[in-house]
Design a protein around this motif. Structure first.
Motif, mmCIF file in Angstrom:
data_model
loop_
_atom_site.group_PDB
_atom_site.id
_atom_site.type_symbol
_atom_site.label_atom_id
_atom_site.label_comp_id
_atom_site.label_asym_id
_atom_site.label_seq_id
_atom_site.Cartn_x
_atom_site.Cartn_y
_atom_site.Cartn_z
ATOM 1 N N LYS A 242 41.101 42.923 29.207
ATOM 2 C CA LYS A 242 40.188 41.784 29.404
ATOM 3 C C LYS A 242 40.717 40.779 30.425
ATOM 4 N N THR A 243 42.011 40.538 30.415
ATOM 5 C CA THR A 243 42.580 39.524 31.317
ATOM 6 C C THR A 243 42.587 40.003 32.766
ATOM 7 N N PHE A 244 42.940 41.273 32.977
ATOM 8 C CA PHE A 244 43.127 41.773 34.343
ATOM 9 C C PHE A 244 42.033 42.751 34.779
ATOM 10 N N LEU A 245 40.982 42.904 33.992
ATOM 11 C CA LEU A 245 39.842 43.773 34.315
ATOM 12 C C LEU A 245 40.301 45.206 34.610
ATOM 13 N N LEU A 246 41.050 45.767 33.683
ATOM 14 C CA LEU A 246 41.562 47.129 33.833
ATOM 15 C C LEU A 246 40.901 48.033 32.799
ATOM 16 N N ASP A 247 40.804 49.335 33.135
ATOM 17 C CA ASP A 247 40.338 50.262 32.098
ATOM 18 C C ASP A 247 41.457 50.459 31.076
ATOM 19 N N PHE A 248 41.114 51.100 29.964
ATOM 20 C CA PHE A 248 42.043 51.162 28.833
ATOM 21 C C PHE A 248 43.314 51.908 29.184
ATOM 22 N N SER A 249 43.194 53.056 29.887
ATOM 23 C CA SER A 249 44.384 53.856 30.189
ATOM 24 C C SER A 249 45.303 53.126 31.171
ATOM 25 N N THR A 250 44.717 52.375 32.113
ATOM 26 C CA THR A 250 45.539 51.596 33.059
ATOM 27 C C THR A 250 46.241 50.460 32.328
ATOM 28 N N ALA A 251 45.528 49.836 31.428
ATOM 29 C CA ALA A 251 46.143 48.765 30.647
ATOM 30 C C ALA A 251 47.296 49.321 29.793
ATOM 31 N N VAL A 266 48.348 48.254 40.344
ATOM 32 C CA VAL A 266 47.285 48.993 39.665
ATOM 33 C C VAL A 266 45.959 48.732 40.362
ATOM 34 N N LYS A 267 44.954 49.531 39.998
ATOM 35 C CA LYS A 267 43.583 49.286 40.437
ATOM 36 C C LYS A 267 42.787 48.769 39.262
ATOM 37 N N ASN A 268 41.942 47.744 39.514
ATOM 38 C CA ASN A 268 41.105 47.250 38.431
ATOM 39 C C ASN A 268 39.810 48.041 38.387
ATOM 40 N N ILE A 269 38.887 47.628 37.513
ATOM 41 C CA ILE A 269 37.653 48.397 37.341
ATOM 42 C C ILE A 269 36.739 48.320 38.560
ATOM 43 N N LEU A 270 37.068 47.406 39.523
ATOM 44 C CA LEU A 270 36.306 47.284 40.764
ATOM 45 C C LEU A 270 36.976 48.041 41.897
ATOM 46 N N ASP A 271 37.951 48.871 41.526
ATOM 47 C CA ASP A 271 38.703 49.692 42.468
ATOM 48 C C ASP A 271 39.516 48.860 43.464
ATOM 49 N N LYS A 272 39.842 47.652 43.097
ATOM 50 C CA LYS A 272 40.682 46.816 43.945
ATOM 51 C C LYS A 272 42.130 46.889 43.466
ATOM 52 N N GLU A 273 43.040 47.073 44.431
ATOM 53 C CA GLU A 273 44.444 47.142 44.077
ATOM 54 C C GLU A 273 44.971 45.747 43.782
ATOM 55 N N LYS A 274 45.755 45.687 42.733
ATOM 56 C CA LYS A 274 46.291 44.412 42.283
ATOM 57 C C LYS A 274 47.780 44.562 41.983
ATOM 58 N N GLU A 275 48.514 43.494 42.258
ATOM 59 C CA GLU A 275 49.898 43.427 41.817
ATOM 60 C C GLU A 275 49.954 42.485 40.616
ATOM 61 N N ILE A 276 50.416 43.018 39.520
ATOM 62 C CA ILE A 276 50.441 42.229 38.282
ATOM 63 C C ILE A 276 51.899 41.948 37.912
ATOM 64 N N VAL A 281 51.582 39.051 32.547
ATOM 65 C CA VAL A 281 51.117 39.909 31.457
ATOM 66 C C VAL A 281 51.611 39.357 30.111
ATOM 67 N N LEU A 282 52.886 38.955 30.087
ATOM 68 C CA LEU A 282 53.430 38.416 28.836
ATOM 69 C C LEU A 282 52.693 37.151 28.427
ATOM 70 N N LYS A 283 52.325 36.340 29.413
ATOM 71 C CA LYS A 283 51.570 35.124 29.109
ATOM 72 C C LYS A 283 50.188 35.476 28.565
ATOM 73 N N ALA A 284 49.571 36.534 29.101
ATOM 74 C CA ALA A 284 48.222 36.926 28.688
ATOM 75 C C ALA A 284 48.213 37.505 27.272
ATOM 76 N N ILE A 285 49.280 38.237 26.941
ATOM 77 C CA ILE A 285 49.277 38.897 25.625
ATOM 78 C C ILE A 285 49.951 38.063 24.538
ATOM 79 N N GLU A 286 50.582 36.957 24.952
ATOM 80 C CA GLU A 286 51.319 36.176 23.950
ATOM 81 C C GLU A 286 50.438 35.690 22.803
#
Length: 703
Positions: A242-251, A266-276, A281-286
């Motif tokens: 939800k935070t980074f707009l990734l599919d489940f397997s990428t997440a 990684v690539k998000n669901i819009l096929d855009k490459e992202k550096e995470i 990530v730790l802040k998003a899942i905390e």
């Protein structure tokens, strides 16, 4: 060699394991494979076909790589669906003497039956553990062989929904595998990470998978509780999605690499490459990690009754770097005592070189339980002709557990005690217990057995029906005991029952009592018992002045211990007395017809009554004295004499002396000397003083 299979929510792990001569587990091969689709949710199989295909691939690859044929498997079920219930039972054991295994069995089964009162019909009992025994309020490890008054037991019984096992059996059947061992995932994990010698410590084991976080608690040498929180790795993955707009397997990829990478591309669901970035990530899942660990901490405290000494974390979902920190915070524990347990640190031999992380703990535990035959399941047994597939989490199965799994009523196997009756005796309630039941008869392979005996695959069990105990049927004389009268001469015992009132009415025979009856009685007077025993005295017949008479020739002597009792003494029901019938013929002087005459005079200044018989008595035409003993058949005749005067000599009978030893004496009537044959009249005063020879001699010696 054992094929251990861990069918998890996200992936399947297959291991080939064995044990060396020193009892150490060897892992010969391991294969990990992820599900192609989300065929499982929260540890439960939702698509049997898809899961079966994944299992088939793992099985085939292990067979091909190791040149073996795999047809048997050890598996585990998720703890999400396990329910545990505590049950207690107690019993009066004061009358059983030494506590036997049958008494313990009955007590334990009653405790398990107590847990079943709140269990849904679709749940099967798959085992129980004794939490504690108590005898007269004191804790004991075992109570068999002891003696006491009140015994109690507390158990934790485990229950599983039938559909969970049926889904697992369906998957394995499709790939031609037969279950030889089936256990619970938290049991498998705790068996390999917390061996028995560590269970003296208060340890909480948390197995964080993809769908559930399973919990096991050890304390005082045993596993005391199991629990589950329906939050695990998938919740963390979804937060990344939800935070980074990734599919489940990428997440999932991001989550698994957090520990080793600072930046992930990684690539998000819009096929855009992202550096995470790892920090982002730790802040998003905390927040979700904080929420999850709070729920887990609460469950641990609830199960344990407080925070434990140590928390061990296992499972792939627990590898998040901040997980242990948050769990320690919510448990208010030093983070040093909350730690991720790594498979590489366990005591086993890894021939694959691939087993390192905490995600391998559960599959290793499944192999270990199979090798050590703990938490195992047998394929089937036969009960009264019916084939029963066993579902076990203990490694051994007792007959009663098989029957409980079949849905048999525990109480029906034990039988019901007979109904008790409450009787009131002299105002005090007394409970008369019914008889104990006879449990169902049991045979294993034709050999007599018990409900506690264990069974193995293929055993044939025959179970009869329990016989209920008889209701209490007390009788009057069960409740009011007789006086036991033991003859001194013959040692024979006679029972003498007191006069009793039942519900206010006097009864004279033994009757059956009903619940609520009231009995009253008074202490028994010895006079009553004497009259009862006097019926056995010899009776004589005689006549007096032509009138027929009957009398007892003797008397009754009654003793309690060595003390002779008098008529006014009382005794309680149940006491034992001794008695003797003493032969003693009545004398003439005792006859009521013997009239007495008397006068009142003064003797040495003291008023004194003189009495004597007023009749002359002939027996069988012979004149007799008043001391004559009357015999059977005697004919007695009395006559009033013409002269009935008292004389001075009658007074001398009052003094205890030997006339032959009198040295001198003084005898006066009304102050004047008098002879022995002088007549006495009422009002006369007699003075009599004497000195014996012995008295005079003593006085001479003293002077």
């Amino acid at each position: 060699m054992i094929f251990a299979l861990d069918i998890g929510t996200r992936k399947i792990a297959g291991l080939l394991v064995d044990m060396d001569e020193n009892g150490k587990m060897i892992v010969h091969d391991v294969i990990l494979r992820e599900h192609e689709h989300r065929a499982m949710l929260d540890g439960q199989i939702h698509d049997v076909e898809k899961v079966a295909r994944a299992v088939s691939i793992v099985k085939s690859e292990l067979e091909n790589r190791n040149n073996v044929k795999l047809d048997k498997v050890a598996v585990a079920l998720a703890g999400r669906f396990l329910k545990t219930y505590f049950g207690e039972a107690s019993a009066d054991v004061s009358e059983v003497g030494e506590i036997t295994s049958d008494v313990v069995t009955k007590l334990e089964l009653e405790a398990v039956a107590n847990t079943m009162e709140n269990v849904e019909p679709s749940m099967y009992c798959v085992g129980y553990s004794v939490v504690k025994y108590e005898l007269d309020g004191m804790w004991f490890k075992k109570i068999e062989g002891l003696k006491g008054n009140q015994a109690s037991v507390k158990v934790v019984a485990t229950f599983l929904p039938s559909h969970v096992v049926e889904a697992m059996l369906s998957v394995l059947k499709k790939v031609s595998l037969t279950i030889t061992h089936l256990t619970l995932e938290p049991i498998a994990a705790v068996n390999i990470t917390v061996p028995e010698d560590l269970r003296i410590l208060n340890i909480a084991l948390v197995d964080v998978g993809a769908g559930t976080s399973d919990i096991a608690i050890s304390k005082d040498g045993t596993i005391i509780a199991y629990g589950m929180v329906p939050l695990a790795g998938d919740e963390i993955t979804e937060a990344i999605t939800k935070t980074f707009l990734l599919d489940f397997s990428t997440a999932e990829f991001v989550k698994r690499n957090l520990e080793s990478s600072e930046i992930l591309k990684v690539k998000n669901i819009l096929d855009k490459e992202k550096e995470i970035r790892r920090a982002d990530v730790l802040k998003a899942i905390e927040p979700i990690v904080d929420y999850m660990t709070k729920q887990i901490a609460d469950e641990i405290v609830e199960l344990n009754g407080g925070k434990p000494q140590v928390v061990m974390i296992v499972g792939g979902g627990a590898k998040i770097p901040i997980f242990a920190h948050h769990l320690a915070k919510h448990l208010e524990m030093d983070e040093e005592f909350v730690s991720l347990k790594m498979a590489k640190n366990l005591d086993f031999i890894d021939e694959t070189g691939q087993i390192f992380g905490s995600e391998f703990i559960t599959p290793l535990g499944i192999g270990y339980t199979a090798l050590t035959k703990t938490g195992s399941v047998f394929e089937h047994v036969t009960v009264n002709g019916e084939r029963v597939q066993l579902i076990g989490f203990k490694g051994t199965y007792t007959v009663w557990e098989v029957l409980a799994q079949m849905g048999k009523d525990i109480h029906a196997l034990l039988g019901k005690p007979g109904k008790s009756v409450v009787i009131e005796i002299n105002g005090t309630p007394v409970v008369v217990k019914g008889k104990m039941p006879t449990p169902a008869s049991v045979k294993i392979n034709g050999i007599p057995a018990s409900l506690r005996d264990t069974v193995k695959h293929g055993d044939v069990i025959e179970v009869g029906e329990a016989t209920d105990g008889e209701d209490a049927k007390p009788s009057l004389y069960d409740m009011v005991k007789p006086i036991y009268l033991r003859s001194i001469e013959t040692e024979q015992v006679i029972e003498y029952y007191p006069r009793v009132k039942l519900n206010g009415k006097e009864v004279f025979q033994n009757v059956e009592l009903q619940d609520g009856d009231s009995i009253t009685y008074e202490k028994i007077k010895v006079r009553e018992i004497r009259e009862f025993l006097a019926q056995d005295l010899i009776k004589i017949e005689y006549s007096i002045n032509g009138v027929y008479k009957e009398a007892e020739a003797g008397e009754v002597k009654i003793f309690k211990d060595d003390m002779e009792l008098r008529d006014e003494n009382t005794v309680e029901p149940g006491e034992e007395l001794r008695y003797a019938l003493v032969l003693n013929y009545p004398r003439i002087r005792d006859l009521p017809e013997m009239e007495k005459i008397s006068i009142v005079i003064k003797v040495n200044g003291q008023p004194t009554v003189l009495t004597k018989d007023g009749f002359l008595v002939w027996v069988n035409d012979q004149l007799v004295t008043p001391d004559y003993e009357i015999k059977d058949g005697d004919k007695i005749r009395t006559q009033i004499p013409e002269e009935q005067n008292f004389i001075v000599a009658d007074v001398l009978k009052l003094f205890d002396f030997d006339p032959r030893k009198v040295r001198r004496y003084t005898l006066l009537k009304n102050g004047e000397k008098v002879g022995f044959t002088d007549v006495l009249n009422s009002g006369d005063e007699i003075t009599f003083e004497y000195e014996t020879i012995e008295t005079a001699e003593r006085e001479n010696e003293s002077s």
